[in-house]
Scaffold this motif. Structure first.
Motif, mmCIF file in Angstrom:
data_model
loop_
_atom_site.group_PDB
_atom_site.id
_atom_site.type_symbol
_atom_site.label_atom_id
_atom_site.label_comp_id
_atom_site.label_asym_id
_atom_site.label_seq_id
_atom_site.Cartn_x
_atom_site.Cartn_y
_atom_site.Cartn_z
ATOM 1 N N THR A 15 -11.034 5.070 7.600
ATOM 2 C CA THR A 15 -12.333 5.733 7.467
ATOM 3 C C THR A 15 -13.451 4.830 6.947
ATOM 4 O O THR A 15 -14.586 5.281 6.789
ATOM 5 N N GLU A 16 -13.139 3.552 6.691
ATOM 6 C CA GLU A 16 -14.171 2.666 6.159
ATOM 7 C C GLU A 16 -13.705 1.213 6.184
ATOM 8 O O GLU A 16 -12.513 0.928 6.353
ATOM 9 N N GLU A 17 -14.665 0.317 6.022
ATOM 10 C CA GLU A 17 -14.365 -1.095 5.816
ATOM 11 C C GLU A 17 -14.583 -1.415 4.341
ATOM 12 O O GLU A 17 -15.615 -1.062 3.772
ATOM 13 N N VAL A 18 -13.600 -2.068 3.724
ATOM 14 C CA VAL A 18 -13.651 -2.354 2.295
ATOM 15 C C VAL A 18 -13.315 -3.817 2.058
ATOM 16 O O VAL A 18 -12.328 -4.330 2.615
ATOM 17 N N LEU A 19 -14.113 -4.500 1.255
ATOM 18 C CA LEU A 19 -13.744 -5.831 0.795
ATOM 19 C C LEU A 19 -12.780 -5.627 -0.360
ATOM 20 O O LEU A 19 -13.168 -5.127 -1.423
ATOM 21 N N GLY A 20 -11.523 -5.970 -0.156
ATOM 22 C CA GLY A 20 -10.550 -5.610 -1.170
ATOM 23 C C GLY A 20 -9.236 -6.329 -1.079
ATOM 24 O O GLY A 20 -9.152 -7.442 -0.538
ATOM 25 N N THR A 21 -8.209 -5.642 -1.595
ATOM 26 C CA THR A 21 -6.897 -6.237 -1.786
ATOM 27 C C THR A 21 -5.824 -5.315 -1.237
ATOM 28 O O THR A 21 -5.869 -4.098 -1.447
ATOM 29 N N LEU A 22 -4.879 -5.908 -0.527
ATOM 30 C CA LEU A 22 -3.740 -5.165 0.025
ATOM 31 C C LEU A 22 -2.448 -5.776 -0.501
ATOM 32 O O LEU A 22 -2.302 -7.001 -0.525
ATOM 33 N N VAL A 23 -1.521 -4.919 -0.911
ATOM 34 C CA VAL A 23 -0.254 -5.375 -1.470
ATOM 35 C C VAL A 23 0.898 -4.926 -0.575
ATOM 36 O O VAL A 23 0.953 -3.765 -0.149
ATOM 37 N N ILE A 24 1.791 -5.861 -0.276
ATOM 38 C CA ILE A 24 3.009 -5.567 0.479
ATOM 39 C C ILE A 24 4.184 -5.599 -0.487
ATOM 40 O O ILE A 24 4.314 -6.512 -1.304
ATOM 41 N N ARG A 25 5.047 -4.609 -0.368
ATOM 42 C CA ARG A 25 6.276 -4.598 -1.156
ATOM 43 C C ARG A 25 7.399 -4.073 -0.268
ATOM 44 O O ARG A 25 7.279 -3.012 0.335
ATOM 45 N N ASP A 26 8.469 -4.846 -0.169
ATOM 46 C CA ASP A 26 9.615 -4.467 0.670
ATOM 47 C C ASP A 26 9.191 -4.151 2.106
ATOM 48 O O ASP A 26 9.624 -3.177 2.708
ATOM 49 N N ARG A 27 8.285 -4.977 2.632
ATOM 50 C CA ARG A 27 7.850 -4.932 4.033
ATOM 51 C C ARG A 27 6.958 -3.746 4.380
ATOM 52 O O ARG A 27 6.634 -3.537 5.545
#
Length: 380
Positions: A15-27
């Motif tokens: 629903t939007e574009e965000v300058l931010g951070t994404l976290v992956i855990r266990d794929r």
């Protein structure tokens, strides 16, 4: 728990574009937050978006037969096809396998290699040979005499995600313009010009004898087995109404504005070609995909015969229509996932979904893929 952090990326969320951070855990995607952190991989403001999903590509055919009469080793061709897709940012694909050819050639790839093509995809997926998640899309030429006998045994194949009803008979659908039909089949398929009228009459007779009964039989299979069904090259409101009555969920490449509007307004997902968008028009002289985009009646984009066109097409859409990129990207991600009932697992950047995504640098000319992750693992 293995954790990976991607920060300072322009995240294209549903629903939007965000300058931010994404976290992956266990794929899986474990967290998404606005703002930049001081650890993890710094994206320097580049885009991070869901892995692309392709529903209709015949690229495997090109890898098997890069030139007329040439047949590449099947295992190598399948791996090369997979690399073409993953390097284009495509992480999930429905490989379009044609059942029934429309040419009289004795060495027809489509008449003689459909079974090996299906087998090499299934075997490669089981063996872990591929980076892309491969599914099957059976493209069924309705005028082909042996169509039902071939398709029926595959109706319970575990990888079968989609069946499409095709009819490339001259004078209708994709080829209302007979001159365009002649140009296409003389140029691409090598039909001698002197034999063209004979060829056209043969195609008309094949359709008359087989198309109706084949269509009815395949519709019944999809209804009984719960397989997603697509129509192909609808040109009229009547074509679309017939498709709706048959339970079609996806209208591939409608050739007119009327057909596209009718399909979209009745809840069918309308699919158009990325090459049409990138090139600025249809090679068959049919409706421009951009015209339909501007009328907001297109739901899905397919790379068709050029895998690398898929990502470029949505940047073209965003540039020419000023549509937000996070909205345009759904045409090659979330909407495609919904069409084949995989949207609970893939198709968008959401917590709990598979960590299938790509990072992209856009210089305003051509978007360039920087990396591709499948299930949280970098594969390109």
């Amino acid at each position: 728990m293995q954790e990976q952090i991607y920060t300072n990326y322009r995240l294209l969320l549903p629903t939007e574009e965000v300058l931010g951070t994404l976290v992956i855990r266990d794929r899986l995607i474990a967290d998404i937050q606005p703002g930049i952190v001081d650890q993890g991989q710094n994206g320097h403001g580049n885009y991070l978006l869901p892995g692309l999903i392709e529903l209709h590509t015949d690229n495997l055919e090109k890898c098997i037969s890069p030139r007329p009469g040439v047949r590449w080793n099947l295992d190598a061709a399948a791996v090369n096809h997979d690399r073409d897709l993953i390097s284009s940012g495509i992480t999930t694909v429905c490989d379009a396998i044609a059942i029934g050819d429309v040419t009289p050639r004795e060495d027809s790839l489509r008449n003689h290699h459909y079974a090996p093509m299906i087998d090499v995809i299934a075997e490669g997926k089981t063996a872990g040979r591929f980076n892309v998640d491969h599914w099957l899309h059976l493209r069924c030429e309705l005028g082909y005499e042996h169509l039902y006998d071939i398709v029926e045994p595959y109706s319970q194949h575990p990888l079968l995600a989609l069946i499409s009803l095709m009819d490339h008979t001259p004078g209708q659908r994709q080829f209302v313009n007979i001159d365009k039909y002649k140009q296409y089949y003389i140029g691409k398929h090598g039909v001698p010009e002197a034999k063209m009228e004979e060829f056209i009459n043969m195609r008309l007779e094949s359709q008359r004898q087989h198309a109706v009964k084949n269509r009815q039989a395949l519709v019944k299979i999809t209804q009984e087995k719960g397989i997603s069904l697509a129509s192909h090259d609808d040109a009229t409101v009547d074509h679309v109404q017939e498709a709706i009555a048959e339970g079609v969920v996806l209208a591939e490449f409608p050739t007119t504005v009327d057909a596209a509007q009718e399909a979209h307004s009745n809840g069918l997902q309308v699919l158009m070609g990325a090459p049409n968008l990138v090139l600025g028009g249809s090679h068959s002289g049919n409706v421009s995909a951009m015209e339909l985009i501007e009328q907001d009646v297109v739901d899905i984009i397919s790379s068709d015969y050029v895998p690398r066109s898929l990502l470029q097409s949505v940047f073209v859409i965003s540039q020419q229509t000023h549509k937000a990129l996070y909205e345009a990207i759904k045409l090659i991600t979330l909407n495609s996932a919904k069409a084949i009932n995989l949207d609970s697992e893939i198709g968008s950047l959401e917590i709990g979904k598979k960590a299938d995504f790509i990072t992209v640098h856009d210089d305003g000319v051509v978007p360039r893929i920087l990396e591709v992750l499948k299930n949280g693992i970098r594969v390109a």
